[in-house]
Design a protein around this motif. Structure first.
Motif, mmCIF file in Angstrom:
data_model
loop_
_atom_site.group_PDB
_atom_site.id
_atom_site.type_symbol
_atom_site.label_atom_id
_atom_site.label_comp_id
_atom_site.label_asym_id
_atom_site.label_seq_id
_atom_site.Cartn_x
_atom_site.Cartn_y
_atom_site.Cartn_z
ATOM 1 N N UNK A 269 0.684 -1.128 0.380
ATOM 2 C CA UNK A 269 0.066 -0.109 0.127
ATOM 3 C C UNK A 269 1.052 1.062 0.230
ATOM 4 N N UNK A 270 1.978 1.585 1.059
ATOM 5 C CA UNK A 270 3.136 2.588 1.125
ATOM 6 C C UNK A 270 3.351 2.901 -0.337
ATOM 7 N N UNK A 271 3.624 1.178 -0.951
ATOM 8 C CA UNK A 271 4.317 1.674 -2.780
ATOM 9 C C UNK A 271 3.464 2.282 -3.474
ATOM 10 N N UNK A 272 2.528 1.645 -3.162
ATOM 11 C CA UNK A 272 1.540 2.449 -4.271
ATOM 12 C C UNK A 272 0.868 3.682 -4.162
ATOM 13 N N UNK A 273 0.950 4.518 -3.003
ATOM 14 C CA UNK A 273 0.999 5.498 -2.605
ATOM 15 C C UNK A 273 2.002 6.347 -2.972
ATOM 16 N N UNK A 274 3.014 5.718 -2.762
ATOM 17 C CA UNK A 274 4.945 6.834 -3.704
ATOM 18 C C UNK A 274 5.303 6.509 -4.898
ATOM 19 N N UNK A 275 4.146 5.409 -5.276
ATOM 20 C CA UNK A 275 4.767 5.524 -6.600
ATOM 21 C C UNK A 275 3.273 6.405 -7.381
ATOM 22 N N UNK A 276 2.353 7.531 -6.636
ATOM 23 C CA UNK A 276 1.435 8.556 -7.080
ATOM 24 C C UNK A 276 2.163 9.365 -7.185
ATOM 25 N N UNK A 277 2.656 9.843 -6.501
ATOM 26 C CA UNK A 277 4.244 11.108 -5.760
ATOM 27 C C UNK A 277 5.149 10.919 -7.621
ATOM 28 N N UNK A 278 5.544 9.469 -7.773
ATOM 29 C CA UNK A 278 6.472 9.526 -8.403
ATOM 30 C C UNK A 278 5.908 9.498 -9.630
ATOM 31 N N UNK A 279 4.904 9.154 -10.172
ATOM 32 C CA UNK A 279 4.099 8.967 -11.239
ATOM 33 C C UNK A 279 3.990 11.010 -11.402
ATOM 34 N N UNK A 280 3.459 12.165 -10.719
ATOM 35 C CA UNK A 280 3.179 13.356 -10.449
ATOM 36 C C UNK A 280 4.342 13.964 -10.633
ATOM 37 N N UNK A 281 5.213 13.790 -10.021
ATOM 38 C CA UNK A 281 6.473 14.697 -10.555
ATOM 39 C C UNK A 281 7.049 14.387 -11.733
ATOM 40 N N UNK A 282 7.057 12.933 -11.929
ATOM 41 C CA UNK A 282 7.078 12.938 -13.737
ATOM 42 C C UNK A 282 6.408 13.736 -14.246
ATOM 43 N N UNK A 283 5.279 14.061 -14.375
ATOM 44 C CA UNK A 283 4.904 14.772 -14.888
ATOM 45 C C UNK A 283 4.697 16.384 -15.030
ATOM 46 N N UNK A 284 5.237 16.220 -13.177
ATOM 47 C CA UNK A 284 5.165 18.038 -12.765
ATOM 48 C C UNK A 284 6.406 18.279 -13.846
ATOM 49 N N UNK A 285 7.472 17.132 -13.918
ATOM 50 C CA UNK A 285 9.225 17.388 -14.514
ATOM 51 C C UNK A 285 8.205 18.186 -15.894
ATOM 52 N N UNK A 286 7.903 16.890 -16.550
ATOM 53 C CA UNK A 286 7.531 17.241 -18.060
ATOM 54 C C UNK A 286 6.737 18.405 -18.213
ATOM 55 N N UNK A 287 5.449 18.956 -17.636
ATOM 56 C CA UNK A 287 4.837 20.153 -17.716
ATOM 57 C C UNK A 287 5.228 21.480 -17.783
ATOM 58 N N UNK A 288 6.241 21.675 -16.675
ATOM 59 C CA UNK A 288 6.306 22.761 -16.316
ATOM 60 C C UNK A 288 7.567 22.684 -15.673
ATOM 61 N N UNK A 289 8.775 21.866 -16.357
ATOM 62 C CA UNK A 289 9.934 21.629 -16.424
ATOM 63 C C UNK A 289 10.666 22.471 -15.674
ATOM 64 N N UNK A 290 10.382 20.663 -14.800
ATOM 65 C CA UNK A 290 11.030 21.211 -13.027
ATOM 66 C C UNK A 290 10.776 19.791 -12.510
ATOM 67 N N UNK A 291 12.494 19.957 -12.844
ATOM 68 C CA UNK A 291 13.253 18.785 -12.671
ATOM 69 C C UNK A 291 13.417 18.620 -10.869
ATOM 70 N N UNK A 292 13.535 19.729 -9.740
ATOM 71 C CA UNK A 292 12.861 19.320 -8.489
ATOM 72 C C UNK A 292 11.691 18.876 -7.878
#
Length: 191
Positions: free
Chosen positions: A145-168
């Motif tokens: 369950x924790x892995x699923x929750x962290x995976x949501x953060x990971x995918x959100x970070x990937x999309x944010x990095x791409x769309x907003x050019x935000x490697x941070x």
């Protein structure tokens, strides 16, 4: 030599798919940019779909190598640490990927969006890649369950990095994951 042409086609197609998308990139464009004839292209890839799958396999393998090497370096640097501590290395790898000049977002998120039919082989392969990432997190956290929750953060970070050019976005996701997992937020920077 044959292996080199096949690899050249995969790398050329990857660059073009990253920049223009899977459907928008035609076989003629791939042949022109790669300098490979239609006969040679079809010798290695009987269809565009097979080429796309080869590109995704190549991309998956390169990401597996990045994540595994970064996590292994953390394990070697901190051999006494609990396995969950190496979640920091997972996010180090994510951040290194985001900062790469060839980061155009997630090939697998993009592929699953362009091939939305869940039974399509490209969509299925994209799903398998995400399962691999989730399983990597599950190994680190010993909690599905924790892995699923962290995976949501990971995918959100990937999309944010791409769309907003935000490697941070990787660091922001790391901090949230550490809170969620009740880990110290200090960075183990092994990258």
């Amino acid at each position: 030599m044959a292996r080199d042409k096949k690899q050249h086609l995969i790398e050329t197609a990857l660059q073009l798919f990253n920049k223009h998308g899977y459907h928008a990139t035609g076989i003629d464009t791939i042949m022109t940019v790669s300098g490979v004839s239609k006969t040679t292209l079809y010798k290695y890839f009987r269809s565009k779909e097979i080429l796309i799958l080869a590109v995704l396999e190549y991309r998956h393998q390169s990401l597996v190598e990045l994540f595994e090497a970064t996590i292994q370096a953390s394990r070697e640097a901190y051999p006494q640490a609990d396995e969950s501590y190496h979640l920091h290395a997972f996010f180090d790898a994510l951040q290194a990927w985001f900062k790469d000049d060839n980061f155009f977002g997630c090939n697998f998120i993009n592929a699953s969006a362009e091939f939305a039919d869940k039974e399509h082989p490209v969509h299925k392969y994209a799903c398998q890649h995400k399962h691999w990432l989730r399983n990597c997190l599950k190994t680190l956290l010993h909690d599905g369950l924790l892995a699923e929750q962290v995976m949501l953060l990971v995918d959100g970070a990937i999309v944010t990095a791409q769309v907003q050019n935000a490697p941070q976005a990787a660091e922001t996701a790391r901090q949230l994951a550490c809170r969620l997992c009740e880990l110290p937020a200090q960075q183990a920077s092994t990258a």
